[in-house]
Design an enzyme around this catalytic site. Structure first.
Site, short mmCIF file in Angstrom:
data_model
loop_
_atom_site.label_atom_id
_atom_site.label_comp_id
_atom_site.label_asym_id
_atom_site.label_seq_id
_atom_site.Cartn_x
_atom_site.Cartn_y
_atom_site.Cartn_z
N SER A 103 0.80 -1.23 0.00
CA SER A 103 0.00 0.00 0.00
C SER A 103 0.83 1.28 0.00
O SER A 103 0.32 2.35 -0.29
CB SER A 103 -0.94 0.02 1.20
OG SER A 103 -0.22 0.13 2.41
N LYS A 173 1.04 4.63 6.94
CA LYS A 173 0.50 5.46 5.85
C LYS A 173 1.16 6.83 5.90
O LYS A 173 1.90 7.16 6.83
CB LYS A 173 -1.02 5.63 6.00
CG LYS A 173 -1.83 4.35 6.10
CD LYS A 173 -1.88 3.56 4.82
CE LYS A 173 -2.72 2.30 4.97
NZ LYS A 173 -2.64 1.43 3.76
#
Length: 328
Positions: A103, A173
């Site tokens: 991701s 993230k």
């Protein structure tokens, strides 16, 4: 102390040893006053020219050197100290984490090990735009993801911080917005923060668009509450981030108290060693929201005051002592 003892004895020689030849004097050690093993008036003790009993064989008065401990006796102590230091470092300074997915490509690859700064949050530092952060699962974001099953040795090593944590449910993230920011995605982008378009070409996965055209969360306009952050993966079309968790109890925002720390460097594999800086696009003028700018402007002043206070006190004490000596 030894000199005082010899001097006191010399002062009584005229009375105690009248008519006797003076005995050879030896340097008085620290135990001379209390041991009572030097020659006395009745003549008992070591003969002339011999060092007092209890001294080293060298006759120079130096204490006998202690034998060093063997390596095998010291090894458990060294291992214990190393484990304690590793645990303290993991708890308060840095911790290693393993990247489990794609991701964050191409910034991070699956299998990379990153070191996360855990120190600055202890001093009130909060995540800033553009930083890559590790945070605890806010509200079941990892539902359905496989959980690794580490062996006992891996559990111990991860607990003390020598291996990445295998059991904790953490995510990594990039911070896009902080408290007070308005973030917007329309069409394929660009992504906007407080009305300013971000140039994300340096970190968004090649071939991806900054915004995703779908009805699952790819199109949005949100305002970040205070004490929260909005996060997105760099692999925009392959990241289940804030966009796709807006139905949870936090509406997709991550509470700041869930943040473990900022990822600062890729430590493994060796051929990928590099730091993780904040991209330049987050430094462009006008990006700061009014509330965030006010909060950030106070923090450096507080840190500067805290750093200057000890210096001022030291200078006052130094000059005060100097004035006292001059007056004396």
């Amino acid at each position: 102390m030894g000199d005082a003892a010899v001097g006191a004895r010399s002062g009584r020689e005229g009375e105690e040893h009248r008519g006797r030849p003076a005995e050879t004097a030896y340097p008085a050690g620290d135990d001379s006053v209390t041991s009572g093993k030097h020659s006395s008036a009745d003549g008992e003790g070591p003969g002339d020219g011999q060092p007092p009993a209890g001294r080293g064989g060298s006759g120079d008065g130096s204490p006998r050197a202690k034998q060093p401990r063997s390596f095998w006796k010291e090894l458990p102590i060294l291992i214990g100290i190393a484990l304690v230091l590793a645990l303290l470092i993991k708890t308060f300074l840095v911790q290693a984490f393993s990247i489990p997915s794609d991701s964050m490509q191409n910034t991070l690859q699956q299998g990379d090990r990153v070191l996360v700064d855990k120190l600055t949050p202890w001093f009130g530092s909060e995540p800033e735009r553009g930083e890559v952060v590790v945070f605890h699962d806010p509200d079941n974001w990892l539902a359905g993801e496989p959980t690794p099953d580490p062996n006992p040795l891996q559990k111990v090593l991860s607990w003390i911080g020598l291996m990445p944590s295998a059991e904790e449910k953490d995510l990594i993230k990039r911070v896009i917005g902080v408290g007070g920011d308005t973030i917007e995605c329309k069409g394929t982008g660009p992504l906007k923060v407080n009305g300013m378009a971000l140039n994300e070409a340096s970190y968004v996965y090649p071939g991806n668009t900054p915004c995703s055209q779908d009805d699952q969360g790819g199109q949005f306009k949100v305002k970040v509450p205070e004490g929260h952050i909005w996060v997105m993966g760099d692999h925009r079309q392959n990241s289940r981030d804030s966009r796709y968790n807006q139905a949870d109890k936090n509406e997709g925002f991550v509470p700041v108290d869930k943040v473990v720390g900022r990822a600062i460097v890729i430590a493994w594999p060796i051929n990928r060693w590099s730091n993780l800086p904040v991209p330049d696009t987050f430094d462009q003028p006008g990006l700061q929201a009014a509330s965030s700018a006010a909060a950030l402007s106070v923090a450096p002043q507080g840190l500067a005051l805290a750093g200057a206070a000890p210096l001022v006190l030291w200078r006052r004490r130094r000059y005060g002592d100097g004035a006292g000596r001059e007056e004396g």
